[in-house]
Motif scaffolding. Structure first.
Motif, PDB file in Angstrom:
ATOM      1  N   ARG A   1      -2.674  -7.460 -64.232  1.00  0.00           N
ATOM      2  CA  ARG A   1      -3.352  -6.164 -64.006  1.00  0.00           C
ATOM      3  C   ARG A   1      -3.999  -5.594 -65.266  1.00  0.00           C
ATOM      4  O   ARG A   1      -4.330  -4.402 -65.318  1.00  0.00           O
ATOM      5  CB  ARG A   1      -2.381  -5.139 -63.392  1.00  0.00           C
ATOM      6  N   ARG A   2      -4.198  -6.435 -66.269  1.00  0.00           N
ATOM      7  CA  ARG A   2      -4.905  -6.007 -67.475  1.00  0.00           C
ATOM      8  C   ARG A   2      -6.219  -6.773 -67.566  1.00  0.00           C
ATOM      9  O   ARG A   2      -6.252  -7.994 -67.384  1.00  0.00           O
ATOM     10  CB  ARG A   2      -4.063  -6.239 -68.728  1.00  0.00           C
ATOM     11  N   LEU A   3      -7.284  -6.048 -67.877  1.00  0.00           N
ATOM     12  CA  LEU A   3      -8.595  -6.672 -67.996  1.00  0.00           C
ATOM     13  C   LEU A   3      -8.677  -7.446 -69.307  1.00  0.00           C
ATOM     14  O   LEU A   3      -8.315  -6.932 -70.365  1.00  0.00           O
ATOM     15  CB  LEU A   3      -9.691  -5.605 -67.941  1.00  0.00           C
ATOM     16  N   ALA A   4      -9.147  -8.680 -69.214  1.00  0.00           N
ATOM     17  CA  ALA A   4      -9.184  -9.557 -70.379  1.00  0.00           C
ATOM     18  C   ALA A   4     -10.533 -10.238 -70.499  1.00  0.00           C
ATOM     19  O   ALA A   4     -11.272 -10.385 -69.523  1.00  0.00           O
ATOM     20  CB  ALA A   4      -8.076 -10.614 -70.281  1.00  0.00           C
ATOM     21  N   GLU A   5     -10.857 -10.664 -71.727  1.00  0.00           N
ATOM     22  CA  GLU A   5     -12.016 -11.508 -71.976  1.00  0.00           C
ATOM     23  C   GLU A   5     -11.530 -12.940 -72.140  1.00  0.00           C
ATOM     24  O   GLU A   5     -10.598 -13.203 -72.894  1.00  0.00           O
ATOM     25  CB  GLU A   5     -12.755 -11.040 -73.236  1.00  0.00           C
ATOM     26  N   LYS A   6     -12.189 -13.853 -71.436  1.00  0.00           N
ATOM     27  CA  LYS A   6     -11.756 -15.249 -71.411  1.00  0.00           C
ATOM     28  C   LYS A   6     -12.657 -16.086 -72.328  1.00  0.00           C
ATOM     29  O   LYS A   6     -13.878 -16.048 -72.214  1.00  0.00           O
ATOM     30  CB  LYS A   6     -11.822 -15.783 -69.976  1.00  0.00           C
ATOM     31  N   VAL A   7     -12.022 -16.849 -73.209  1.00  0.00           N
ATOM     32  CA  VAL A   7     -12.739 -17.727 -74.133  1.00  0.00           C
ATOM     33  C   VAL A   7     -12.101 -19.112 -74.072  1.00  0.00           C
ATOM     34  O   VAL A   7     -10.876 -19.239 -74.160  1.00  0.00           O
ATOM     35  CB  VAL A   7     -12.690 -17.202 -75.579  1.00  0.00           C
ATOM     36  N   THR A   8     -12.915 -20.146 -73.921  1.00  0.00           N
ATOM     37  CA  THR A   8     -12.427 -21.521 -73.916  1.00  0.00           C
ATOM     38  C   THR A   8     -12.910 -22.249 -75.160  1.00  0.00           C
ATOM     39  O   THR A   8     -14.089 -22.161 -75.521  1.00  0.00           O
ATOM     40  CB  THR A   8     -12.889 -22.272 -72.653  1.00  0.00           C
ATOM     41  N   ILE A   9     -11.988 -22.959 -75.811  1.00  0.00           N
ATOM     42  CA  ILE A   9     -12.293 -23.726 -77.013  1.00  0.00           C
ATOM     43  C   ILE A   9     -12.141 -25.202 -76.655  1.00  0.00           C
ATOM     44  O   ILE A   9     -11.063 -25.628 -76.205  1.00  0.00           O
ATOM     45  CB  ILE A   9     -11.356 -23.347 -78.170  1.00  0.00           C
ATOM     46  N   LEU A  10     -13.192 -25.980 -76.850  1.00  0.00           N
ATOM     47  CA  LEU A  10     -13.222 -27.398 -76.459  1.00  0.00           C
ATOM     48  C   LEU A  10     -13.463 -28.248 -77.693  1.00  0.00           C
ATOM     49  O   LEU A  10     -14.437 -28.019 -78.429  1.00  0.00           O
ATOM     50  CB  LEU A  10     -14.331 -27.628 -75.432  1.00  0.00           C
ATOM     51  N   ASN A  11     -12.584 -29.241 -77.923  1.00  0.00           N
ATOM     52  CA  ASN A  11     -12.775 -30.090 -79.101  1.00  0.00           C
ATOM     53  C   ASN A  11     -13.510 -31.375 -78.734  1.00  0.00           C
ATOM     54  O   ASN A  11     -13.839 -31.617 -77.569  1.00  0.00           O
ATOM     55  CB  ASN A  11     -11.432 -30.382 -79.791  1.00  0.00           C
ATOM     56  N   ASP A  12     -13.760 -32.227 -79.735  1.00  0.00           N
ATOM     57  CA  ASP A  12     -14.573 -33.420 -79.489  1.00  0.00           C
ATOM     58  C   ASP A  12     -13.799 -34.527 -78.774  1.00  0.00           C
ATOM     59  O   ASP A  12     -14.356 -35.582 -78.466  1.00  0.00           O
ATOM     60  CB  ASP A  12     -15.176 -33.950 -80.792  1.00  0.00           C
ATOM     61  N   ASN A  13     -12.512 -34.292 -78.484  1.00  0.00           N
ATOM     62  CA  ASN A  13     -11.725 -35.219 -77.665  1.00  0.00           C
ATOM     63  C   ASN A  13     -11.664 -34.760 -76.210  1.00  0.00           C
ATOM     64  O   ASN A  13     -10.848 -35.271 -75.437  1.00  0.00           O
ATOM     65  CB  ASN A  13     -10.304 -35.345 -78.215  1.00  0.00           C
ATOM     66  N   ASN A  14     -12.493 -33.783 -75.868  1.00  0.00           N
ATOM     67  CA  ASN A  14     -12.543 -33.240 -74.513  1.00  0.00           C
ATOM     68  C   ASN A  14     -11.235 -32.554 -74.120  1.00  0.00           C
ATOM     69  O   ASN A  14     -10.883 -32.488 -72.940  1.00  0.00           O
ATOM     70  CB  ASN A  14     -12.898 -34.322 -73.485  1.00  0.00           C
ATOM     71  N   ASP A  15     -10.520 -32.065 -75.105  1.00  0.00           N
ATOM     72  CA  ASP A  15      -9.309 -31.277 -74.899  1.00  0.00           C
ATOM     73  C   ASP A  15      -9.690 -29.801 -75.035  1.00  0.00           C
ATOM     74  O   ASP A  15     -10.547 -29.461 -75.864  1.00  0.00           O
ATOM     75  CB  ASP A  15      -8.260 -31.666 -75.933  1.00  0.00           C
ATOM     76  N   ALA A  16      -9.073 -28.939 -74.252  1.00  0.00           N
ATOM     77  CA  ALA A  16      -9.505 -27.536 -74.235  1.00  0.00           C
ATOM     78  C   ALA A  16      -8.309 -26.592 -74.189  1.00  0.00           C
ATOM     79  O   ALA A  16      -7.249 -26.922 -73.644  1.00  0.00           O
ATOM     80  CB  ALA A  16     -10.417 -27.269 -73.044  1.00  0.00           C
ATOM     81  N   VAL A  17      -8.493 -25.417 -74.783  1.00  0.00           N
ATOM     82  CA  VAL A  17      -7.545 -24.306 -74.699  1.00  0.00           C
ATOM     83  C   VAL A  17      -8.324 -23.081 -74.256  1.00  0.00           C
ATOM     84  O   VAL A  17      -9.425 -22.818 -74.764  1.00  0.00           O
ATOM     85  CB  VAL A  17      -6.879 -24.008 -76.059  1.00  0.00           C
ATOM     86  N   THR A  18      -7.756 -22.328 -73.318  1.00  0.00           N
ATOM     87  CA  THR A  18      -8.383 -21.088 -72.872  1.00  0.00           C
ATOM     88  C   THR A  18      -7.494 -19.914 -73.256  1.00  0.00           C
ATOM     89  O   THR A  18      -6.284 -19.930 -73.002  1.00  0.00           O
ATOM     90  CB  THR A  18      -8.613 -21.093 -71.352  1.00  0.00           C
ATOM     91  N   LEU A  19      -8.096 -18.907 -73.884  1.00  0.00           N
ATOM     92  CA  LEU A  19      -7.388 -17.691 -74.269  1.00  0.00           C
ATOM     93  C   LEU A  19      -7.959 -16.513 -73.494  1.00  0.00           C
ATOM     94  O   LEU A  19      -9.178 -16.359 -73.397  1.00  0.00           O
ATOM     95  CB  LEU A  19      -7.531 -17.432 -75.775  1.00  0.00           C
ATOM     96  N   ASP A  20      -7.058 -15.684 -72.948  1.00  0.00           N
ATOM     97  CA  ASP A  20      -7.449 -14.434 -72.305  1.00  0.00           C
ATOM     98  C   ASP A  20      -6.988 -13.303 -73.218  1.00  0.00           C
ATOM     99  O   ASP A  20      -5.779 -13.173 -73.497  1.00  0.00           O
ATOM    100  CB  ASP A  20      -6.797 -14.311 -70.932  1.00  0.00           C
ATOM    101  N   LEU A  21      -7.945 -12.484 -73.683  1.00  0.00           N
ATOM    102  CA  LEU A  21      -7.673 -11.467 -74.694  1.00  0.00           C
ATOM    103  C   LEU A  21      -7.922 -10.081 -74.128  1.00  0.00           C
ATOM    104  O   LEU A  21      -8.947  -9.839 -73.477  1.00  0.00           O
ATOM    105  CB  LEU A  21      -8.568 -11.695 -75.918  1.00  0.00           C
ATOM    106  N   ASP A  22      -6.996  -9.170 -74.369  1.00  0.00           N
ATOM    107  CA  ASP A  22      -7.105  -7.799 -73.876  1.00  0.00           C
ATOM    108  C   ASP A  22      -8.425  -7.180 -74.343  1.00  0.00           C
ATOM    109  O   ASP A  22      -8.734  -7.198 -75.532  1.00  0.00           O
ATOM    110  CB  ASP A  22      -5.915  -6.983 -74.389  1.00  0.00           C
ATOM    111  N   VAL A  23      -9.205  -6.624 -73.411  1.00  0.00           N
ATOM    112  CA  VAL A  23     -10.521  -6.087 -73.777  1.00  0.00           C
ATOM    113  C   VAL A  23     -10.404  -4.856 -74.668  1.00  0.00           C
ATOM    114  O   VAL A  23     -11.352  -4.529 -75.397  1.00  0.00           O
ATOM    115  CB  VAL A  23     -11.352  -5.737 -72.517  1.00  0.00           C
TER     116      VAL A  23
END
Length: 290
Positions: A188-210
Protein backbone atom coordinates in the motif's frame (compact mmCIF):
# COMPACT_ATOMS: atom_id res chain seq x y z
CA UNK A 1 -2.96 -13.52 3.07
CA UNK A 2 -1.28 -11.64 0.28
CA UNK A 3 -3.38 -13.39 -2.36
CA UNK A 4 -6.56 -12.54 -0.45
CA UNK A 5 -5.50 -8.90 -0.32
CA UNK A 6 -4.92 -8.92 -4.07
CA UNK A 7 -8.36 -10.40 -4.73
CA UNK A 8 -10.00 -7.83 -2.45
CA UNK A 9 -8.12 -5.06 -4.24
CA UNK A 10 -9.29 -6.26 -7.63
CA UNK A 11 -12.89 -6.53 -6.43
CA UNK A 12 -12.79 -3.02 -5.00
CA UNK A 13 -11.38 -1.66 -8.25
CA UNK A 14 -14.14 -3.35 -10.25
CA UNK A 15 -16.77 -1.97 -7.87
CA UNK A 16 -15.45 1.54 -8.18
CA UNK A 17 -15.34 1.21 -11.96
CA UNK A 18 -19.00 0.19 -12.10
CA UNK A 19 -20.11 2.82 -9.64
CA UNK A 20 -18.36 5.66 -11.44
CA UNK A 21 -18.93 4.45 -14.99
CA UNK A 22 -21.21 7.26 -16.01
CA UNK A 23 -18.67 9.89 -14.98
CA UNK A 24 -15.73 8.46 -16.95
CA UNK A 25 -15.09 9.36 -20.63
CA UNK A 26 -15.71 6.62 -23.20
CA UNK A 27 -12.68 5.98 -25.36
CA UNK A 28 -13.89 5.59 -28.94
CA UNK A 29 -10.63 4.19 -30.28
CA UNK A 30 -7.73 2.24 -28.82
CA UNK A 31 -5.27 5.02 -29.56
CA UNK A 32 -7.40 7.41 -27.45
CA UNK A 33 -6.70 5.41 -24.28
CA UNK A 34 -3.96 7.02 -22.10
CA UNK A 35 -0.71 5.06 -22.09
CA UNK A 36 0.35 3.21 -18.94
CA UNK A 37 4.03 3.58 -19.86
CA UNK A 38 6.22 5.42 -17.33
CA UNK A 39 6.34 9.17 -17.84
CA UNK A 40 9.89 10.49 -18.14
CA UNK A 41 10.84 13.99 -17.05
CA UNK A 42 11.59 16.20 -20.02
CA UNK A 43 15.02 15.53 -21.49
CA UNK A 44 15.63 12.27 -19.59
CA UNK A 45 15.76 8.72 -20.90
CA UNK A 46 14.58 5.73 -18.81
CA UNK A 47 18.27 4.94 -18.19
CA UNK A 48 19.07 8.46 -16.97
CA UNK A 49 16.01 8.70 -14.76
CA UNK A 50 16.61 5.22 -13.35
CA UNK A 51 20.15 6.17 -12.33
CA UNK A 52 18.85 9.41 -10.81
CA UNK A 53 16.34 7.45 -8.71
CA UNK A 54 19.12 5.09 -7.54
CA UNK A 55 21.31 8.07 -6.60
CA UNK A 56 18.39 9.40 -4.53
CA UNK A 57 18.15 6.00 -2.82
CA UNK A 58 21.83 6.09 -1.79
CA UNK A 59 21.45 9.61 -0.41
CA UNK A 60 18.31 8.59 1.49
CA UNK A 61 20.16 5.63 3.04
CA UNK A 62 22.88 7.94 4.35
CA UNK A 63 25.11 8.79 1.40
CA UNK A 64 28.84 8.49 2.10
CA UNK A 65 28.22 7.29 5.66
CA UNK A 66 26.16 4.36 4.32
CA UNK A 67 28.70 3.59 1.60
CA UNK A 68 31.58 3.49 4.09
CA UNK A 69 30.08 1.45 6.94
CA UNK A 70 32.66 -0.89 8.51
CA UNK A 71 30.23 -3.32 10.07
CA UNK A 72 26.72 -3.77 11.44
CA UNK A 73 25.56 -5.62 14.56
CA UNK A 74 21.96 -6.79 14.95
CA UNK A 75 19.82 -8.36 17.66
CA UNK A 76 16.44 -9.79 16.76
CA UNK A 77 14.33 -12.82 15.99
CA UNK A 78 13.17 -14.56 12.85
CA UNK A 79 9.92 -16.44 12.24
CA UNK A 80 9.63 -19.23 9.67
CA UNK A 81 6.70 -19.78 7.31
CA UNK A 82 5.65 -22.59 4.97
CA UNK A 83 3.65 -21.48 1.94
CA UNK A 84 2.79 -18.28 3.74
CA UNK A 85 1.62 -20.01 6.95
CA UNK A 86 3.56 -19.65 10.24
CA UNK A 87 5.36 -22.83 11.28
CA UNK A 88 5.63 -21.79 14.93
CA UNK A 89 9.43 -21.74 14.70
CA UNK A 90 10.90 -18.50 16.07
CA UNK A 91 14.68 -18.10 16.40
CA UNK A 92 16.43 -15.43 18.46
CA UNK A 93 19.79 -14.35 17.09
CA UNK A 94 22.57 -11.82 17.14
CA UNK A 95 24.71 -11.14 14.09
CA UNK A 96 27.71 -9.09 13.05
CA UNK A 97 28.22 -8.28 9.39
CA UNK A 98 31.51 -6.95 8.07
CA UNK A 99 31.33 -4.94 4.86
CA UNK A 100 34.03 -5.36 2.25
CA UNK A 101 36.60 -2.70 1.37
CA UNK A 102 39.88 -2.74 -0.53
CA UNK A 103 41.65 -4.11 2.57
CA UNK A 104 38.81 -5.91 4.35
CA UNK A 105 36.84 -8.99 3.29
CA UNK A 106 33.07 -9.33 3.59
CA UNK A 107 31.83 -11.75 6.24
CA UNK A 108 28.90 -12.53 8.51
CA UNK A 109 28.70 -14.20 11.92
CA UNK A 110 25.31 -15.28 13.30
CA UNK A 111 24.87 -16.57 16.84
CA UNK A 112 21.71 -18.43 17.83
CA UNK A 113 20.39 -17.49 21.27
CA UNK A 114 18.82 -20.18 23.46
CA UNK A 115 17.93 -20.61 27.14
CA UNK A 116 20.69 -22.04 29.33
CA UNK A 117 18.34 -24.66 30.77
CA UNK A 118 14.98 -25.00 32.46
CA UNK A 119 16.79 -24.64 35.80
CA UNK A 120 19.41 -21.98 35.08
CA UNK A 121 18.28 -18.44 34.18
CA UNK A 122 19.85 -16.56 31.30
CA UNK A 123 20.71 -17.05 27.66
CA UNK A 124 23.56 -18.73 25.80
CA UNK A 125 25.01 -18.98 22.31
CA UNK A 126 26.49 -22.40 21.67
CA UNK A 127 26.04 -22.50 17.88
CA UNK A 128 27.18 -19.89 15.37
CA UNK A 129 27.23 -19.72 11.60
CA UNK A 130 30.12 -17.99 9.84
CA UNK A 131 29.90 -16.95 6.21
CA UNK A 132 33.17 -15.99 4.58
CA UNK A 133 35.15 -16.52 1.37
CA UNK A 134 32.21 -18.08 -0.46
CA UNK A 135 31.60 -20.75 2.17
CA UNK A 136 29.37 -21.26 5.18
CA UNK A 137 30.28 -23.00 8.45
CA UNK A 138 28.51 -24.11 11.61
CA UNK A 139 30.80 -23.74 14.60
CA UNK A 140 30.38 -25.07 18.15
CA UNK A 141 32.79 -25.85 20.99
CA UNK A 142 33.17 -29.33 19.50
CA UNK A 143 34.36 -28.25 16.07
CA UNK A 144 33.19 -26.89 12.75
CA UNK A 145 31.34 -28.34 9.77
CA UNK A 146 30.59 -26.89 6.36
CA UNK A 147 26.95 -26.05 5.75
CA UNK A 148 24.98 -27.83 2.98
CA UNK A 149 25.69 -26.77 -0.58
CA UNK A 150 22.15 -25.59 -1.36
CA UNK A 151 22.07 -23.43 1.77
CA UNK A 152 25.43 -21.85 0.89
CA UNK A 153 24.36 -21.19 -2.71
CA UNK A 154 21.13 -19.57 -1.54
CA UNK A 155 22.96 -17.30 0.90
CA UNK A 156 25.51 -16.02 -1.61
CA UNK A 157 22.93 -15.71 -4.38
CA UNK A 158 20.89 -13.36 -2.18
CA UNK A 159 24.01 -11.48 -1.13
CA UNK A 160 25.05 -11.00 -4.75
CA UNK A 161 21.60 -9.50 -5.52
CA UNK A 162 21.37 -7.29 -2.44
CA UNK A 163 20.92 -3.52 -2.42
CA UNK A 164 24.58 -3.17 -1.38
CA UNK A 165 25.72 -5.38 -4.26
CA UNK A 166 23.69 -3.34 -6.75
CA UNK A 167 25.31 -0.08 -5.61
CA UNK A 168 28.85 -1.31 -5.02
CA UNK A 169 29.22 -3.86 -7.83
CA UNK A 170 26.46 -3.90 -10.43
CA UNK A 171 26.36 -0.17 -11.21
CA UNK A 172 30.15 -0.06 -11.60
CA UNK A 173 30.37 -2.99 -14.02
CA UNK A 174 30.73 -2.45 -17.79
CA UNK A 175 27.67 -3.20 -19.89
CA UNK A 176 25.13 -2.71 -17.11
CA UNK A 177 21.73 -1.31 -18.15
CA UNK A 178 19.39 0.62 -15.83
CA UNK A 179 15.71 0.87 -16.74
CA UNK A 180 13.12 3.02 -15.00
CA UNK A 181 9.81 1.14 -15.12
CA UNK A 182 7.37 3.64 -13.62
CA UNK A 183 5.46 3.23 -10.37
CA UNK A 184 4.25 0.22 -8.40
CA UNK A 185 2.61 -0.53 -5.05
CA UNK A 186 4.42 -2.28 -2.19
CA UNK A 187 2.24 -2.98 0.83
CA UNK A 188 0.00 0.00 0.00
CA UNK A 189 2.96 2.33 -0.49
CA UNK A 190 3.62 3.99 -3.83
CA UNK A 191 7.03 3.11 -5.20
CA UNK A 192 9.26 3.79 -8.19
CA UNK A 193 10.47 0.63 -9.90
CA UNK A 194 13.99 0.39 -11.33
CA UNK A 195 15.54 -2.70 -12.95
CA UNK A 196 19.31 -3.17 -13.22
CA UNK A 197 20.46 -5.65 -15.90
CA UNK A 198 24.05 -6.83 -16.24
CA UNK A 199 25.86 -8.22 -19.29
CA UNK A 200 25.15 -11.80 -18.14
CA UNK A 201 21.42 -11.16 -18.56
CA UNK A 202 20.97 -11.24 -14.79
CA UNK A 203 18.66 -8.61 -13.30
CA UNK A 204 17.66 -7.04 -9.97
CA UNK A 205 14.54 -4.93 -9.53
CA UNK A 206 14.26 -2.35 -6.75
CA UNK A 207 11.03 -0.68 -5.66
CA UNK A 208 11.79 2.62 -3.90
CA UNK A 209 9.40 4.73 -1.82
CA UNK A 210 8.43 7.78 -3.92
CA UNK A 211 8.52 10.03 -0.85
CA UNK A 212 11.51 8.81 1.18
CA UNK A 213 13.40 7.10 -1.72
CA UNK A 214 14.18 4.19 0.65
CA UNK A 215 14.06 0.59 -0.62
CA UNK A 216 10.71 -1.13 -0.10
CA UNK A 217 11.40 -4.30 -2.08
CA UNK A 218 14.22 -6.14 -3.87
CA UNK A 219 13.39 -8.85 -6.43
CA UNK A 220 15.38 -11.14 -8.71
CA UNK A 221 14.88 -14.41 -10.59
CA UNK A 222 17.20 -17.39 -10.89
CA UNK A 223 17.04 -20.70 -12.71
CA UNK A 224 16.20 -23.70 -10.56
CA UNK A 225 18.67 -26.42 -11.56
CA UNK A 226 16.34 -29.20 -10.42
CA UNK A 227 13.17 -28.17 -12.24
CA UNK A 228 14.82 -26.02 -14.95
CA UNK A 229 12.37 -23.16 -14.45
CA UNK A 230 12.69 -19.67 -12.95
CA UNK A 231 12.27 -19.02 -9.24
CA UNK A 232 11.64 -15.57 -7.79
CA UNK A 233 13.31 -14.31 -4.63
CA UNK A 234 11.96 -11.12 -3.05
CA UNK A 235 12.64 -9.18 0.13
CA UNK A 236 10.44 -6.39 1.49
CA UNK A 237 11.73 -3.75 3.90
CA UNK A 238 9.58 -1.89 6.43
CA UNK A 239 9.58 -0.14 9.81
CA UNK A 240 12.59 2.09 9.13
CA UNK A 241 14.40 3.62 12.13
CA UNK A 242 17.31 6.05 11.90
CA UNK A 243 20.33 4.53 13.67
CA UNK A 244 23.47 6.66 13.92
CA UNK A 245 22.15 8.77 11.05
CA UNK A 246 21.38 5.75 8.84
CA UNK A 247 17.76 4.75 8.05
CA UNK A 248 17.51 1.03 8.80
CA UNK A 249 14.66 -1.39 8.08
CA UNK A 250 13.70 -3.25 11.28
CA UNK A 251 11.29 -5.64 9.52
CA UNK A 252 12.46 -7.78 6.59
CA UNK A 253 10.04 -10.18 4.89
CA UNK A 254 11.36 -12.78 2.47
CA UNK A 255 9.27 -14.39 -0.30
CA UNK A 256 9.92 -17.36 -2.58
CA UNK A 257 7.74 -17.44 -5.69
CA UNK A 258 5.28 -15.16 -3.95
CA UNK A 259 5.00 -17.21 -0.74
CA UNK A 260 6.20 -15.70 2.54
CA UNK A 261 9.05 -17.85 3.89
CA UNK A 262 10.43 -15.79 6.80
CA UNK A 263 10.12 -12.51 8.64
CA UNK A 264 12.97 -10.92 10.56
CA UNK A 265 12.22 -8.42 13.32
CA UNK A 266 15.18 -6.46 14.62
CA UNK A 267 15.25 -5.21 18.19
CA UNK A 268 18.60 -3.41 18.17
CA UNK A 269 21.07 -2.29 15.49
CA UNK A 270 24.53 -0.75 15.84
CA UNK A 271 27.01 0.37 13.18
CA UNK A 272 30.81 0.43 13.25
CA UNK A 273 31.20 -1.57 16.46
CA UNK A 274 34.43 -3.02 17.80
CA UNK A 275 34.86 -6.55 16.45
CA UNK A 276 37.53 -9.05 17.46
CA UNK A 277 39.94 -9.92 14.62
CA UNK A 278 39.09 -13.64 14.87
CA UNK A 279 35.31 -13.17 14.94
CA UNK A 280 34.96 -14.39 11.35
CA UNK A 281 37.54 -17.18 11.59
CA UNK A 282 35.71 -20.54 11.50
CA UNK A 283 38.76 -22.27 12.96
CA UNK A 284 38.25 -20.48 16.28
CA UNK A 285 35.83 -22.70 18.21
CA UNK A 286 33.35 -21.58 20.83
CA UNK A 287 34.04 -21.98 24.51
CA UNK A 288 31.89 -24.58 26.22
CA UNK A 289 29.11 -22.97 28.25
CA UNK A 290 28.66 -24.19 31.82
Amino acid sequence: MKQVAVRIGVGLALGLGLGLGTTQPLWSQANDIPSAAPVMPAGQTPEQHGRKVLDEMVEALGGDAWLHRRNMRELGHIGRFFRGTPTGVVIDFTSTRQFATADRFEALRVGFITDKSILLPGKKIDIVQIWTAGKGYEVTYKGRVELPKDQVEDFYRRRDHSVEAVVNTWLKAPGVVVVYEGTSMVERRLAEKVTILNDNNDAVTLDLDVTTHLPLRRTFEWRNETFKDLDEDAEEYADYHTIQGLPTAFTISRYHNGDLTSQTFLLKVEYDVDAAPDMFNPDVLLKKKQ
